[in-house]
Design an enzyme around this catalytic site. Structure first.
Site, short mmCIF file in Angstrom:
data_model
loop_
_atom_site.label_atom_id
_atom_site.label_comp_id
_atom_site.label_asym_id
_atom_site.label_seq_id
_atom_site.Cartn_x
_atom_site.Cartn_y
_atom_site.Cartn_z
CE LYS A 1 -3.32 2.31 2.99
NZ LYS A 1 -2.56 2.76 4.15
CG ASP B 1 -7.84 3.94 2.44
OD1 ASP B 1 -8.76 3.52 1.68
OD2 ASP B 1 -7.86 5.08 2.94
#
Ligand code: SF4
Length: 214
Positions: free
Chosen positions: A124, A142
């Site tokens: 991420k 997220d």
């Protein structure tokens, strides 16, 4: 989990996101690739606002790996101790600064593999840096994107990897670059976790969610 929305609906949704905000921006303050990388690494399980408060002073004196090493782990902790998991994050930032100086001439690398080889940098974080700094249409999933992707059918999936692939596979190409910012901002401010603001939502008529708020 909602079913994946068809192409025409996806195109309409992102056309509206684009019309409302043609150049969406992330909310983490940074001045260069290094400060972006550090800010994203610090933001795990913390709010962007909290990270920005801590990094305002930090980046004024340590905006390169060399300066971060000169500040040292204890000095770094003094700046970031309001952020969750700060001890572990401080260790990682110092170690990644050492590696950047030793292996990359003090620069932030531009490949996902090289980024992910750095301490504390997962997929991420790497995707955020690739997207925001290198302008590669990488999708950082997220908690907001995971929630609204499944709620709306924009990018459903049982885990973050599946949701990331759903964005890559189903968002029309012209919207790929900014897709993750539009989705994060939509989830953060409109399609919120407990009480989505459906009356204020610009894709209300395109959203199949069954429990819309009045
Ligand atoms: S209509 Fe409601 S549930 Fe659907 S995307 Fe908008 S805010 Fe989210």
């Amino acid at each position: 989990m909602a079913a994946q929305l068809p192409y025409a609906t996806m195109h309409d949704i992102f056309t509206r996101f684009h019309a409302a905000e043609p150049e969406p921006k992330g909310e983490l303050h940074h001045t260069n690739a290094f400060t972006l990388l550090v800010a994203v690494a610090l933001s795990a399980q913390a709010t962007d606002k909290g990270v920005n408060r801590a990094t305002a002073g930090l980046f004024a004196i340590a905006d390169t790996p060399e300066k971060m090493l000169a500040l040292g782990e204890e000095g770094l902790i003094e700046h970031i101790k309001t952020i969750g998991l700060y001890r572990n994050k401080a260790k990682n930032v110092i170690r990644l600064s050492q590696i950047l100086v030793r292996d990359y001439g003090g620069q932030v690398p531009s490949s996902r593999a090289a980024l992910q080889s750095l301490p504390g940098v997962g997929r991420k974080t790497a995707n955020v840096v690739l997207n925001m700094w290198w302008h590669i249409p990488a999708q950082a999933v997220d908690t907001h994107i995971f929630r609204i992707g499944n709620r709306t059918g924009i990018c459903p999936g049982k885990d973050v990897d599946t949701v990331e692939r759903a964005i890559e596979d189903n968002v029309p190409a012209e919207f790929q670059q900014h897709a993750h910012h539009w989705l994060i901002l939509h989830g953060r401010y409109i399609c919120t976790a407990r009480k989505p603001r459906c009356a204020d939502c610009l894709i209300n008529d395109l959203c199949p969610f069954e429990d819309k708020t009045a």
